[in-house]
Enzyme design. Structure first.
Site: not given
Ligand code: IMP
Length: 189
Positions: A53, A108, A112, A162, A174
């Protein structure tokens, strides 16, 4: 001349709403670049991008910095559904660099739930860097399940899925130059 090549459908047709424009991203990265230059003056920090990402963010961000930086990448996968992480993180590609004693900035795409970042921070801290800070282009404060210290932020977005500017849905979107939401029918297939 007419060509028989099939024309791929335009990705932008799947976008419901643009939340952050390419122009807004450029402006914010220029500001963050200045801030990083000031904060890391006299140092040569290591910027660690989290694949996949952060690939676009990393490439644009370093062009806004004058400080001599090194770059490295990590890739991790988190188990979960297509749009939600579980917090169980597996490192698929580790750093090439020994970070002991280095000033490290973790770059990053989006924070999320914070679970991935929390895992990465603990993992990197154990390697005893001189400092460890986080830059996230996007944060979803309403979705946070664990508190993570984000020193540099681009934009806050609501708790919706998103895509664009590095972020994917099923490996697509992407390469969109902005961040937006998908039309509901895209998820329904
Ligand atoms: P977290 O561990 O829930 O904070 O999520 C981390 C990873 O999930 C990010 O680095 C993204 O790769 C993916 N991610 C989280 N939310 C989104 C989104 O809204 N769109 C696309 N990828 C997401």
């Amino acid at each position: 001349m007419e060509t028989a090549e099939p024309v791929a459908p335009d990705m932008t047709e799947d976008i419901d709403e643009i939340l952050v424009t390419g122009e807004e991203i450029r402006t914010r990265l220029a500001e963050l670049g200045k801030l990083l230059d000031a904060d890391y003056a006299g140092e040569s920090p290591l910027l660690v991008g989290v694949l996949k990402g952060a690939f676009m963010l990393m490439s644009d961000l370093v062009r806004h910095m004058h400080t001599p930086v090194s770059v490295d990448f990590m890739a991790c996968s988190s188990y979960g559904s297509a749009t939600r992480t579980s917090g169980v993180v597996r490192i698929l590609k580790d750093l090439d660099t020994d970070i002991e004693g280095r000033h490290v900035l973790l770059v990053e795409d989006i924070v999320d739930s914070g679970l991935t970042l929390d895992y990465l921070m603990k993992n990197l801290r154990a390697r005893r860097p001189a400092s460890l800070e986080v830059l996230a282009l996007l944060t979803k404060p309403a979705a946070r399940r664990v508190e993570v210290p984000i020193r540099y932020r681009g934009f806050e977005v609501p708790d919706v899925f998103v895509v664009g500017y590095g972020l994917d849905y099923a490996e697509r979107y992407r390469n969109l130059p902005f961040v937006g939401t998908l039309k509901p029918e895209v998820y329904q297939g």
